[in-house]
Design a protein around this motif. Structure first.
Motif, short mmCIF file in Angstrom:
data_model
loop_
_atom_site.label_atom_id
_atom_site.label_comp_id
_atom_site.label_asym_id
_atom_site.label_seq_id
_atom_site.Cartn_x
_atom_site.Cartn_y
_atom_site.Cartn_z
N LYS A 29 0.83 -1.21 0.00
CA LYS A 29 0.00 0.00 0.00
C LYS A 29 0.86 1.26 0.00
O LYS A 29 0.62 2.21 -0.74
N ARG A 30 1.90 1.24 0.83
CA ARG A 30 2.72 2.44 1.02
C ARG A 30 3.48 2.81 -0.25
O ARG A 30 3.70 4.00 -0.52
N MET A 31 3.87 1.81 -1.05
CA MET A 31 4.67 2.10 -2.24
C MET A 31 3.84 2.69 -3.37
O MET A 31 4.39 3.10 -4.39
N GLU A 32 2.53 2.75 -3.20
CA GLU A 32 1.69 3.40 -4.22
C GLU A 32 2.04 4.88 -4.35
O GLU A 32 1.85 5.47 -5.41
N ARG A 33 2.56 5.46 -3.27
CA ARG A 33 2.90 6.90 -3.33
C ARG A 33 4.19 7.13 -4.10
O ARG A 33 4.47 8.26 -4.55
N GLY A 34 5.04 6.09 -4.26
CA GLY A 34 6.20 6.18 -5.14
C GLY A 34 7.40 6.91 -4.59
O GLY A 34 8.29 7.28 -5.36
N THR A 35 7.45 7.13 -3.28
CA THR A 35 8.62 7.77 -2.68
C THR A 35 8.92 7.12 -1.33
O THR A 35 8.03 6.57 -0.68
N LEU A 36 10.16 7.23 -0.92
CA LEU A 36 10.59 6.78 0.41
C LEU A 36 11.65 7.74 0.94
O LEU A 36 12.40 8.34 0.17
N ASP A 37 11.71 7.84 2.26
CA ASP A 37 12.77 8.61 2.91
C ASP A 37 13.70 7.72 3.73
O ASP A 37 14.82 8.13 4.05
N ALA A 38 13.23 6.53 4.09
CA ALA A 38 14.05 5.63 4.90
C ALA A 38 13.40 4.25 4.93
O ALA A 38 12.22 4.09 4.57
N VAL A 39 14.19 3.26 5.37
CA VAL A 39 13.69 1.91 5.55
C VAL A 39 14.19 1.38 6.89
O VAL A 39 15.36 1.57 7.23
N ALA A 40 13.30 0.74 7.63
CA ALA A 40 13.67 0.06 8.88
C ALA A 40 13.47 -1.43 8.68
O ALA A 40 12.41 -1.86 8.21
N VAL A 41 14.49 -2.21 9.02
CA VAL A 41 14.47 -3.65 8.76
C VAL A 41 14.87 -4.40 10.02
O VAL A 41 15.90 -4.08 10.63
N ASN A 42 14.06 -5.39 10.39
CA ASN A 42 14.43 -6.20 11.55
C ASN A 42 14.65 -7.66 11.14
O ASN A 42 14.07 -8.14 10.17
N SER A 43 15.52 -8.35 11.84
CA SER A 43 15.73 -9.78 11.65
C SER A 43 15.43 -10.51 12.95
O SER A 43 15.49 -9.93 14.03
N GLY A 44 15.09 -11.80 12.81
CA GLY A 44 14.78 -12.62 13.97
C GLY A 44 13.31 -12.93 14.11
O GLY A 44 12.92 -13.93 14.71
N CYS A 45 12.46 -12.07 13.57
CA CYS A 45 11.01 -12.27 13.62
C CYS A 45 10.43 -11.79 12.28
O CYS A 45 10.62 -10.63 11.90
N ALA A 46 9.73 -12.70 11.58
CA ALA A 46 9.20 -12.36 10.26
C ALA A 46 7.93 -11.50 10.34
O ALA A 46 7.54 -10.90 9.34
N ASN A 47 7.28 -11.46 11.50
CA ASN A 47 5.98 -10.78 11.63
C ASN A 47 5.05 -11.25 10.50
O ASN A 47 4.40 -10.46 9.83
N ALA A 48 5.02 -12.58 10.30
CA ALA A 48 4.18 -13.19 9.27
C ALA A 48 3.17 -14.12 9.92
O ALA A 48 3.47 -14.78 10.92
N TYR A 49 1.98 -14.18 9.36
CA TYR A 49 0.86 -14.96 9.90
C TYR A 49 0.55 -14.49 11.32
O TYR A 49 0.35 -15.28 12.24
N THR A 50 0.51 -13.19 11.47
CA THR A 50 0.28 -12.57 12.78
C THR A 50 -0.98 -11.71 12.80
O THR A 50 -1.22 -10.99 13.78
N GLY A 51 -1.78 -11.75 11.73
CA GLY A 51 -3.09 -11.12 11.72
C GLY A 51 -3.09 -9.62 11.89
O GLY A 51 -2.13 -8.93 11.54
N GLU A 52 -4.18 -9.11 12.47
CA GLU A 52 -4.34 -7.67 12.63
C GLU A 52 -3.29 -7.09 13.56
O GLU A 52 -2.80 -5.98 13.34
N ARG A 53 -2.93 -7.86 14.60
CA ARG A 53 -1.89 -7.35 15.50
C ARG A 53 -0.57 -7.17 14.74
O ARG A 53 0.12 -6.16 14.93
#
Length: 379
Positions: free
Chosen positions: A50-74
């Motif tokens: 959704k966010r990339m629809e705007r076509g610009t970025l100023d920074a990226v934050a990336v974490n490792s150790g937890c995929a935050n996948a299959y975690t629903g609304e939370r």
């Protein structure tokens, strides 16, 4: 400078504490992204699509150790909160910050840890090799080395870092890639260039045949180098993506050899790519590579089930320059072929004699170490 920090307008850093890491990359400009084709998409992927629809970025934050996948609304709320944490720390608008995660599926983010790490990493942002290396190491999981790539031209630069070692298949793999250029380019053009580059690089890598929930490649153009030739930029971005893709294949979980398969003589490029991907994904081919067994029949058999149209008795196949089949005639010197499979790279060349299409794909051998790594991944 190794890669992304050689690009004007980019700074980075990161921290790795046990299995948990955090990287920040700051760069403002037009941006594009490509994402996993898995229907089970991680929360950061949903946010970024959704966010990339705007076509610009100023920074990226990336974490490792937890995929935050299959975690629903939370999980979705947590991904947004991670953007907010980074934005607050970097004094940016939350919607201008990208997010990516890698690690174990089905576990929630440790947001207090991410907030703490973010506050400690932000003051370390810099444009130098050490800072970039810290960012590249922060996003590693089972990777054995950080992955960087850089292409410089007379007028601009393209750099990239990536992580990826297992759960890799040709619909993007468990890989995160962050690519930067100082060229000035409009978002629609950058999107087209990145999609084409991904198709010819990341989507031609197979380690184990699994497509991840978290795959993403983001490309940001800071524009500080001004306007450049589109084709030259496309070639540079593709070259960076190809270098990163090959590094992922070489670092496949438990791998001892890089496998490179070039298919030529197909009806078109897509058909050639499909055959090459089928070969590198074959467990029988991959185990033969590990054992340095010149069982070339496995390569031909894999090609035959790839869906391409060709005459099996018209093909030619070689390994490391040693002919195995020439226009359907078996000419294999198995001793010479086995010798060609020594070393850390094994390269097959297959000519289907059915057209002008050509493509190369990359993978690795399949070893006992792969089972060891993945048999107890979460325990």
């Amino acid at each position: 400078m190794k890669s992304i920090c050689a690009v004007k307008g980019v700074s980075a850093s990161g921290i790795k504490e046990g299995k948990f890491g955090l990287a920040l990359i700051r760069a403002s400009g037009t941006a594009a992204g490509v994402f996993t084709s898995n229907k089970v998409r991680a929360a950061p992927i949903e946010v970024m699509m959704k966010r990339m629809e705007r076509g610009t970025l100023d920074a990226v934050a990336v974490n490792s150790g937890c995929a935050n996948a299959y975690t629903g609304e939370r999980g979705y709320r947590d991904a947004l909160e991670m953007c907010d944490i980074a934005a607050e720390t970097l004094k940016l608008a939350p919607e201008s910050v990208g997010v990516a995660s890698t690690g174990v599926i089905g576990r929630y983010l440790n947001l207090p840890l991410i907030r703490d790490q973010c506050r400690r990493v932000a003051p370390l942002l810099a444009r130098n090799g050490d800072a970039e290396d810290a960012a590249a190491r922060a996003i590693m999981t089972t990777d054995t080395f950080p992955k960087h790539a850089l292409v410089r031209t007379e007028s601009f630069a393209v750099g990239g870092i990536t992580k990826g070692s297992g759960m890799i298949a040709p619909n993007m793999g468990t890989m995160l890639a962050f690519i930067y250029t100082d060229a000035e380019v409009e978002t629609p053009v950058l999107r087209d260039i990145l999609r084409q580059a991904t198709r010819r690089s990341f989507n031609r890598v197979v380690v184990d045949g699994d497509t991840s929930t978290n795959d993403v490649a983001l490309c940001t153009a800071t524009g500080t180098a001004g306007r450049v030739d589109r084709e030259e930029l496309a070639r540079a971005i593709e070259a960076v993506c190809r270098s990163l893709a090959i590094q992922i294949a070489r670092d496949g979980e438990g791998a001892t050899k890089l496998l490179e398969v070039t298919v030529r003589g197909a009806a078109d490029e897509d058909e050639a790519a499909g055959v090459a991907r089928t070969i590198i994904a074959s467990p029988l081919v991959k185990t033969a590579i590990y054992g340095e067994d010149p069982n070339w029949g496995r390569v031909v058999a894999a090609a035959g089930r790839a869906g391409a149209e060709f005459d099996p008795y018209a093909v030619s196949l070689s390994v490391g320059g040693v002919p195995l089949v020439v226009r359907g005639e078996i000419v294999a010197d198995l001793g010479a072929a086995k010798k060609a499979m020594h070393g850390d790279t094994v390269a097959f060349d297959l000519d289907l004699a059915a057209g002008d299409g050509m493509a190369t794909a990359w993978g690795c051998d399949l070893t006992e170490k792969y089972v060891e790594i993945n048999g107890k991944y979460t325990t």
